[in-house]
Design a protein around this motif. Sequence first.
Motif, PDB file in Angstrom:
ATOM      1  N   VAL A 124       0.848  -1.179   0.000  1.00 47.89           N
ATOM      2  CA  VAL A 124       0.000   0.000   0.000  1.00 47.89           C
ATOM      3  C   VAL A 124       0.889   1.237   0.000  1.00 47.89           C
ATOM      4  N   THR A 125       0.639   2.141  -0.914  1.00 48.31           N
ATOM      5  CA  THR A 125       1.423   3.367  -1.007  1.00 48.31           C
ATOM      6  C   THR A 125       0.497   4.568  -0.935  1.00 48.31           C
ATOM      7  N   VAL A 126       1.076   5.704  -0.603  1.00 50.48           N
ATOM      8  CA  VAL A 126       0.328   6.959  -0.580  1.00 50.48           C
ATOM      9  C   VAL A 126       0.905   7.864  -1.651  1.00 50.48           C
ATOM     10  N   ALA A 127       0.070   8.312  -2.546  1.00 46.19           N
ATOM     11  CA  ALA A 127       0.484   9.218  -3.626  1.00 46.19           C
ATOM     12  C   ALA A 127       1.738   8.723  -4.342  1.00 46.19           C
ATOM     13  N   PRO A 128       1.654   7.591  -5.042  1.00 43.62           N
ATOM     14  CA  PRO A 128       2.829   7.077  -5.759  1.00 43.62           C
ATOM     15  C   PRO A 128       3.329   8.089  -6.786  1.00 43.62           C
ATOM     16  N   PRO A 129       4.637   8.108  -7.045  1.00 43.45           N
ATOM     17  CA  PRO A 129       5.185   9.087  -7.996  1.00 43.45           C
ATOM     18  C   PRO A 129       4.610   8.960  -9.404  1.00 43.45           C
ATOM     19  N   VAL A 130       4.371   7.722  -9.847  1.00 47.47           N
ATOM     20  CA  VAL A 130       3.891   7.466 -11.207  1.00 47.47           C
ATOM     21  C   VAL A 130       2.817   6.389 -11.151  1.00 47.47           C
ATOM     22  N   VAL A 131       1.759   6.569 -11.945  1.00 51.33           N
ATOM     23  CA  VAL A 131       0.754   5.518 -12.103  1.00 51.33           C
ATOM     24  C   VAL A 131       0.628   5.172 -13.580  1.00 51.33           C
ATOM     25  N   VAL A 132       0.410   3.894 -13.841  1.00 54.30           N
ATOM     26  CA  VAL A 132       0.212   3.391 -15.196  1.00 54.30           C
ATOM     27  C   VAL A 132      -1.154   2.726 -15.229  1.00 54.30           C
TER      28      VAL A 132
END
Length: 208
Positions: free
Chosen positions: A104-112
Motif C-alpha cells: 500500500v502506497t500513498v500518492a505514488p510518484p507514477v501511475v500506469v
Amino acid sequence: MSEGLLFVFAEPGRAGDAEFHDWYDNEHAPARLSVPGIRSGYRYRALDGQRPGWLAWYELDLAALESPEYEAVRVRSPRERSVVERLDVLDRRVYEQIDDRGEVTVAPPVVVSVALSTRDPDGLDAWYREEHVPLLHAMPGWRRTRRYRRTGGSGPDLLAFHEIDSVDLFAQPLYREATSTARRERVMREVTARERRVFGYHNTVRVS
C-alpha cells in the motif's frame, strides 16, 4: 462493502489551465472528499504526451456513490457548469476492485493505467495473476497493482492500475520480459480494445 475506484480523465480546453486547476482543487475535488466512504483522492498529469492530460482518482467504497451525500455534491454550481461546458474532456469511470497485489502506497510518484476489453476475460485474468504481475513485481520500484472491472462510464471493460517509482522502470530487462512473453502474445490476440496511459503525481485532494 465493495472496494472501488472513481477514475476521471480531464482536459481543460477553453477553460484554461489556471481556472481548471482552481476549480478542481478548491471546489470539485474537495466536495467529493466530503462524502462518507470516499477516503482519498489524487490528481496526476500526463507523462506520455497523450490527451486528455489530467487524471483524478479516488479510493472509495462503491456504496458511497449511491448515497444522498454524493448525489448532493453532483449538483453543479453555476461556476462548475461554466467550467464543465468549456472542458474538452471530462471522462468519468467507476470501477470495482477484483485483485490487489503489492504494498500500500500513498500518492505514488507514477501511475500506469492499462484498460482492456477482451473476448477471453478468464484467460486475461489468469495471465495477470500467474505471470504478468509476478514478473512486474520482481522489479524494485514496482509497488502495487490493482485490477478492476468497470461498472460505470465508458471505455474498456477492465483496468490494471499500477503504482511505480519511475518511468525508468520501462527500460529494465524485467519489464521487457514481462511485456514480451509468448503467453502475453496469446492473451493479447483476444483483446479487442486497449488504452495505456502514464501519469505523474500532481497533488493530493484536500477537503476545503
